[in-house]
Design a protein around this motif. Structure first.
Motif, short mmCIF file in Angstrom:
data_model
loop_
_atom_site.label_atom_id
_atom_site.label_comp_id
_atom_site.label_asym_id
_atom_site.label_seq_id
_atom_site.Cartn_x
_atom_site.Cartn_y
_atom_site.Cartn_z
N ASN A 84 25.22 -14.15 1.69
CA ASN A 84 23.93 -13.45 1.66
C ASN A 84 23.84 -12.48 0.49
O ASN A 84 22.74 -12.27 -0.05
CB ASN A 84 23.71 -12.71 2.98
N ASN A 85 24.97 -11.90 0.10
CA ASN A 85 24.96 -11.04 -1.09
C ASN A 85 24.65 -11.85 -2.35
O ASN A 85 23.89 -11.40 -3.21
CB ASN A 85 26.31 -10.34 -1.25
N PHE A 86 25.24 -13.02 -2.46
CA PHE A 86 24.97 -13.87 -3.63
C PHE A 86 23.53 -14.38 -3.65
O PHE A 86 22.94 -14.52 -4.72
CB PHE A 86 25.94 -15.06 -3.66
N LEU A 87 22.99 -14.67 -2.47
CA LEU A 87 21.61 -15.14 -2.41
C LEU A 87 20.65 -14.11 -2.99
O LEU A 87 19.65 -14.46 -3.61
CB LEU A 87 21.22 -15.45 -0.97
N GLY A 88 20.95 -12.83 -2.78
CA GLY A 88 20.08 -11.78 -3.28
C GLY A 88 20.03 -11.68 -4.79
O GLY A 88 19.14 -11.02 -5.33
N LEU A 89 20.97 -12.31 -5.49
CA LEU A 89 20.98 -12.28 -6.95
C LEU A 89 20.01 -13.28 -7.55
O LEU A 89 19.73 -13.22 -8.74
CB LEU A 89 22.39 -12.54 -7.48
N PHE A 90 19.51 -14.21 -6.76
CA PHE A 90 18.55 -15.20 -7.25
C PHE A 90 17.13 -14.66 -7.09
O PHE A 90 16.84 -13.96 -6.12
CB PHE A 90 18.71 -16.52 -6.50
N PRO A 91 16.25 -14.99 -8.00
CA PRO A 91 14.87 -14.48 -7.89
C PRO A 91 14.12 -15.11 -6.73
O PRO A 91 14.35 -16.27 -6.38
CB PRO A 91 14.24 -14.86 -9.25
N TYR A 92 13.24 -14.31 -6.14
CA TYR A 92 12.34 -14.74 -5.07
C TYR A 92 13.08 -15.18 -3.81
O TYR A 92 12.58 -16.00 -3.05
CB TYR A 92 11.41 -15.87 -5.54
N ILE A 93 14.28 -14.64 -3.60
CA ILE A 93 15.03 -14.91 -2.36
C ILE A 93 15.26 -13.59 -1.65
O ILE A 93 15.71 -12.61 -2.25
CB ILE A 93 16.37 -15.62 -2.64
N PHE A 94 14.95 -13.56 -0.40
CA PHE A 94 15.05 -12.35 0.42
C PHE A 94 16.52 -11.95 0.57
O PHE A 94 17.36 -12.76 0.95
CB PHE A 94 14.42 -12.62 1.78
N THR A 95 16.82 -10.68 0.27
CA THR A 95 18.19 -10.16 0.38
C THR A 95 18.37 -9.54 1.75
O THR A 95 18.00 -8.38 1.98
CB THR A 95 18.48 -9.13 -0.72
N SER A 96 18.92 -10.28 2.68
CA SER A 96 19.01 -9.80 4.05
C SER A 96 20.04 -8.68 4.20
O SER A 96 19.88 -7.80 5.06
CB SER A 96 19.36 -10.95 4.99
N THR A 97 21.10 -8.68 3.38
CA THR A 97 22.14 -7.65 3.52
C THR A 97 21.71 -6.30 2.97
O THR A 97 22.45 -5.33 3.12
CB THR A 97 23.42 -8.10 2.79
N SER A 98 20.57 -6.21 2.32
CA SER A 98 20.07 -4.92 1.85
C SER A 98 19.21 -4.24 2.91
O SER A 98 18.52 -3.27 2.60
CB SER A 98 19.26 -5.09 0.56
N HIS A 99 19.24 -4.74 4.15
CA HIS A 99 18.48 -4.16 5.25
C HIS A 99 19.44 -3.80 6.38
O HIS A 99 20.33 -4.58 6.72
CB HIS A 99 17.42 -5.14 5.75
N LEU A 100 19.22 -2.62 6.94
CA LEU A 100 20.07 -2.15 8.03
C LEU A 100 19.95 -3.01 9.27
O LEU A 100 20.86 -3.03 10.10
CB LEU A 100 19.72 -0.70 8.38
#
Length: 225
Positions: A84-100
């Protein structure tokens, strides 16, 4: 209309007013089939090497009294957060680990299960853990309060550490990227170079934070045995 600065991390993916942002967490399922059909591949050998190393390290942290197979829970936790951290590095993909809402959901049940297991099965050990060895008698009441508070805030620190580290780099990338349209060509080249360096840093942060979360969870588990 004024919007929240952090709204840039919430791309609107809706179908019939149903938010589909959190479906990005399950994108890893699409990558699983090649690991079963194309073996042994280079990616599979590398991943087995990584998981074997993590297994040995978590086994050492848990100690000889740990249950067989307990390390796989923490390895799975590491893989979930890393992906999920790696997914957040791609554009237009929701970064779920940046939410509590995700990080606290992972940290709170783990900590609560460790506490319930420890207080039920190792009550005397849990009481002894509240007073560090060598504490003067006059300081024991204060140490009990300090240790109790530090124990209670553990799931919060786990969740906030992961969320803050993931959102800080993304926020910096967003703020720098928004200034690109007003820069000259020479400054734009420097901005692109700086963005590439920040992306490299974010890749390292993604790995480190997933490892830190898994290791701290392992250490909290080893304390109740």
């Amino acid at each position: 209309m004024m919007t929240n600065l952090f709204s840039v991390f919430d791309p609107s993916t809706n179908i019939m007013n149903l938010s589909l942002n959190w479906l990005s967490t399950f994108l890893g399922i699409l990558i699983l089939p090649p690991y079963f059909w194309f073996m042994p591949s280079r990616h599979h050998i590398l991943w087995v090497k990584i998981t074997s190393t993590l297994h040995q390290e978590f086994k050492t942290l848990l100690g000889p009294s740990s249950q067989n197979g307990s390390t796989f829970m923490f390895i799975s936790l590491f893989i979930l957060i890393l992906f999920n951290n790696f997914l957040g590095l791609f554009p237009y993909i929701f970064t779920s680990t940046s939410h509590l809402s995700l990080s606290l959901t992972l940290a709170l049940p783990l900590w609560l299960s460790f506490m319930i297991y420890g207080w039920i099965n190792h009550t005397q050990h849990m009481f002894a853990h509240l007073v560090p060895q060598g504490t003067p008698p006059i300081l024991m009441p204060f140490m009990v309060c300090i240790e109790t508070i530090s124990n209670i805030i553990r799931p919060g620190t786990l969740a906030v550490r992961l969320t803050a580290n993931m959102i800080a780099g993304h926020l910096l990338l967003t703020l720098l990227g928004n200034t690109g349209s007003s820069l000259s060509s020479s400054l734009l080249i420097l901005l692109i170079f700086g963005q590439l360096m920040l992306i490299t840093l974010e890749v390292a942060v993604s790995i480190i934070q997933s490892y830190v979360f898994a290791v701290l969870s392992t250490l909290y588990s080893s304390e109740v045995n």
